[in-house]
Design an enzyme around this catalytic site. Structure first.
Site, PDB file in Angstrom:
ATOM      1  CB  SER A 145      -0.896   0.023   1.245  1.00  8.72           C
ATOM      2  OG  SER A 145      -1.596   1.244   1.352  1.00  8.72           O
ATOM      3  CE1 TYR A 158      -3.883  -2.150   5.677  1.00  6.35           C
ATOM      4  CE2 TYR A 158      -3.280   0.096   5.079  1.00  6.35           C
ATOM      5  CZ  TYR A 158      -3.724  -1.164   4.724  1.00  6.35           C
ATOM      6  OH  TYR A 158      -3.992  -1.446   3.405  1.00  6.35           O
TER       7      TYR A 158
END
Length: 264
Positions: A145, A158
């Site tokens: 990501s 995350y």
């Protein structure tokens, strides 16, 4: 439309029950590939398998899998061996995240994110990479990501898991360079998936309504179209990937923009 470069090749996809993982399965199915789809939710896997067959997939195998349980990965490896399957590509799409202030977060959530997003991915990648090295070919795509490149408040864990995947992917790619096995890491910005069900409402609305948010079908096409291209890294959308570069050069300036956007 079926294309000869993917026709009858076999791809193992994690996180295939929803989101980007299921969209990748459909995109590969439409191009005539064979699929091994895995995720925790068997009932959703069954629906993905049925639609994949309708779209034109060759063979479709289901294997329910919780990446946080390494024994289940061992059983998946045995399943591949027992069915004499050759894995042309591994697409590590499984992953999840919680948002929230780190110091207030239940540490069990921290452990779970690392178990699934990082350790499970690493262990499965190791087991499949060994097979690919033995056969002399193969391709691995790890979905990380842009959050792993640009730090934002309330995404500390995350982002840390995605940053770990990026570093791991680049190092492993170098280790595999003479083996016939290629690895690409794909970094998206926000994608319209169930990921946002876990996110605080204000951020969810801003992210989903953003000009930069990708629809899941477009994200899947980007992943599948990167197969066979021997790319080091794919970052989309382009403008956010440029933002990640600016962040490395001017982090304080970039952080002020991010804070002002989400606090507005």
């Amino acid at each position: 439309m079926k294309t000869d470069d993917l026709l009858d090749k076999t791809f193992l996809i994690t996180g295939a029950s929803s989101g980007i993982g299921s969209a990748i399965a459909y995109e590969l199915a439409a191009r005539g590939a064979n699929l091994i789809i895995s995720a925790r939710r068997t009932e959703k896997l069954n629906r993905v398998a049925e639609k994949s067959k309708q779209l034109g997939a060759g063979k479709v195998y289901l294997f329910p899998l919780d990446l946080s349980i390494l024994d289940q990965i061992d059983r998946l490896e045995l399943f591949i061996e027992n069915n004499e399957l050759t894995i042309d590509g591994l697409i590590n799409s499984a992953g999840f995240g919680y948002s929230g202030n780190f110091v207030q977060m239940d540490f069990a959530k921290v452990e779970k994110m690392f178990q699934v997003n990082v350790l499970g991915l690493m262990y499965l990648t190791q087991r499949i990479a060994i097979k690919m090295i033995d056969q002399g070919f193969g391709e691995i795509i790890n979905l990380a990501s842009l959050a792993g490149k640009v730090a934002t408040a309330d995404y500390a864990i995350y982002a840390a898991t995605k940053s770990a995947i990026i570093s791991f992917s680049h190092a492993l790619r170098l280790e595999l360079k003479d083996s016939g096995v290629h690895l690409t890491v794909v970094n998206f910005g926000p994608v319209n998936t169930p990921f946002f069900d876990q996110i605080e409402e204000q951020r969810r609305e801003k992210s989903l309504n953003s000009y930069f948010t990708l629809e899941v079908e477009k994200a899947a096409k980007i992943v599948v179209n990167s197969l066979g291209k021997n790319k080091r890294e794919v970052n989309r959308p382009f403008i956010l990937s440029m933002g990640a570069i600016v962040y490395q050069l001017a982090p304080q300036f970039t952080e002020k923009i991010i804070v002002n956007y989400f606090d507005a």
